[in-house]
Design a protein around this motif. Sequence first.
Motif, PDB file in Angstrom:
ATOM      1  N   ASP A   1       7.287   6.777  12.427  1.00 33.07           N
ATOM      2  CA  ASP A   1       6.576   6.998  11.161  1.00 33.07           C
ATOM      3  C   ASP A   1       6.244   8.478  11.004  1.00 33.07           C
ATOM      4  N   ASP A   2       6.844   9.097   9.987  1.00 34.70           N
ATOM      5  CA  ASP A   2       6.507  10.476   9.667  1.00 34.70           C
ATOM      6  C   ASP A   2       5.513  10.556   8.507  1.00 34.70           C
ATOM      7  N   GLY A   3       4.930   9.398   8.154  1.00 33.21           N
ATOM      8  CA  GLY A   3       3.888   9.386   7.133  1.00 33.21           C
ATOM      9  C   GLY A   3       4.368   9.093   5.731  1.00 33.21           C
TER      10      GLY A   3
ATOM     11  N   ASP B   1       0.847  -1.188   0.000  1.00 33.87           N
ATOM     12  CA  ASP B   1       0.000   0.000   0.000  1.00 33.87           C
ATOM     13  C   ASP B   1       0.889   1.247   0.000  1.00 33.87           C
ATOM     14  N   ALA B   2       0.718   2.108  -0.997  1.00 34.41           N
ATOM     15  CA  ALA B   2       1.603   3.260  -1.159  1.00 34.41           C
ATOM     16  C   ALA B   2       1.473   4.263  -0.024  1.00 34.41           C
ATOM     17  N   ALA B   3       0.317   4.347   0.615  1.00 34.21           N
ATOM     18  CA  ALA B   3       0.099   5.346   1.663  1.00 34.21           C
ATOM     19  C   ALA B   3       0.668   4.918   3.006  1.00 34.21           C
ATOM     20  N   THR B   4       0.545   3.639   3.344  1.00 33.21           N
ATOM     21  CA  THR B   4       0.918   3.173   4.683  1.00 33.21           C
ATOM     22  C   THR B   4       2.188   2.332   4.720  1.00 33.21           C
TER      23      THR B   4
ATOM     24  N   PRO C   1      -2.817  17.010   7.607  1.00 38.18           N
ATOM     25  CA  PRO C   1      -2.600  16.507   6.245  1.00 38.18           C
ATOM     26  C   PRO C   1      -3.821  15.725   5.766  1.00 38.18           C
ATOM     27  N   ALA C   2      -4.095  15.780   4.473  1.00 43.29           N
ATOM     28  CA  ALA C   2      -5.294  15.140   3.929  1.00 43.29           C
ATOM     29  C   ALA C   2      -5.338  13.645   4.213  1.00 43.29           C
ATOM     30  N   ASP C   3      -4.173  12.974   4.168  1.00 41.82           N
ATOM     31  CA  ASP C   3      -4.176  11.519   4.368  1.00 41.82           C
ATOM     32  C   ASP C   3      -4.356  11.115   5.823  1.00 41.82           C
ATOM     33  N   VAL C   4      -4.398  12.082   6.732  1.00 43.57           N
ATOM     34  CA  VAL C   4      -4.611  11.798   8.154  1.00 43.57           C
ATOM     35  C   VAL C   4      -6.091  11.885   8.523  1.00 43.57           C
ATOM     36  N   LEU C   5      -6.872  12.581   7.710  1.00 39.23           N
ATOM     37  CA  LEU C   5      -8.273  12.861   8.058  1.00 39.23           C
ATOM     38  C   LEU C   5      -9.093  11.603   8.293  1.00 39.23           C
TER      39      LEU C   5
END
Length: 324
Positions: A309-311, A76-79, A122-126
Amino acid sequence: LRRSFFSPDDPQFRVKAMFPGTPMVRLKFSVELNYTVAAPGCDFIFNIHAAHTRHQRVVTEMMELGQFLLPQVHTDAATGNRYMRLKAEAGTLRLRYSATVELQHHVAVPESIPEVPVSRLPADVLTYLYPSRYCQSDRLYEVANREFGTLPPGYERVRRICAWVAKHVEFKSNTTNASTSALDTLNERVGVCRDFAHLMIALCRALNIPARFVAGIDYGADPALGPSDFHAYVEVFLGDRWYLFDPSATAIPMGLMRFGSGRDAADVSFATIFGAVRAEPPKIIIEAIADPMAGIEIPRHRPEALSTDDGSAVLIGTRLAPLC
């Protein structure tokens, strides 16, 4: 040329002076899973590969399979979560994943870490603000605000939530099941690590603090708890990164190694099974390897806030080998 200047009174100046360098940990481990698969066979999705992030580097790894199979591994590219899909034939299925992983910990003084307003997240944290299957934060507003609503926002408030869960829930094996939710744990006050994690996550989200579920294993747990097992813990987004919390208080945070992160346990189950099988208990072995010359130490309890993890995820392939 960009420079950063710190006042001696600045908490971040103190952390640099007191804890020079970035602490690193090297963990060597293996996970063995054994199944008896009923006819006509069964599909599996596994999440037992160490995740790749900028702060968790997989040095070596190997997957051994007891059947001659061609699994598919997706990252998974995001996590950085890595999922392995395979179709097993009827009969015995044995998997053994082994790896050596290096963890680089970001260290910060707790009082220097703020909560982040929703407007600046950040948008991916919402997505980690919303209720989820096991974390019904929309039903815990009253409890969360009564217990923590008047506390000053920041890392310390989240630490108090973590401590509250550890104090009010008893750790006891075989007391919950796969359908137990945060609301159930709040009412029953008993559970295992995933139940502690779900409750803490739900309480954080009820206060508009992004929190997520992390599945992995840990080094340094009390042997009285039994053989090494999978471990669930929590990451909370504060300041500019995800910080580690272990509400079950059974692990050493420096010794936490991630397989995957998600909204709750449904996103990162170590095995999702589509068919009839009989499973044996997992066999997990883990050790820490010190290398003082390289700055690699044995996991220990520390008073500072820790993050791995800084995301930002790092994508690297995996090596697969059939079991002889």
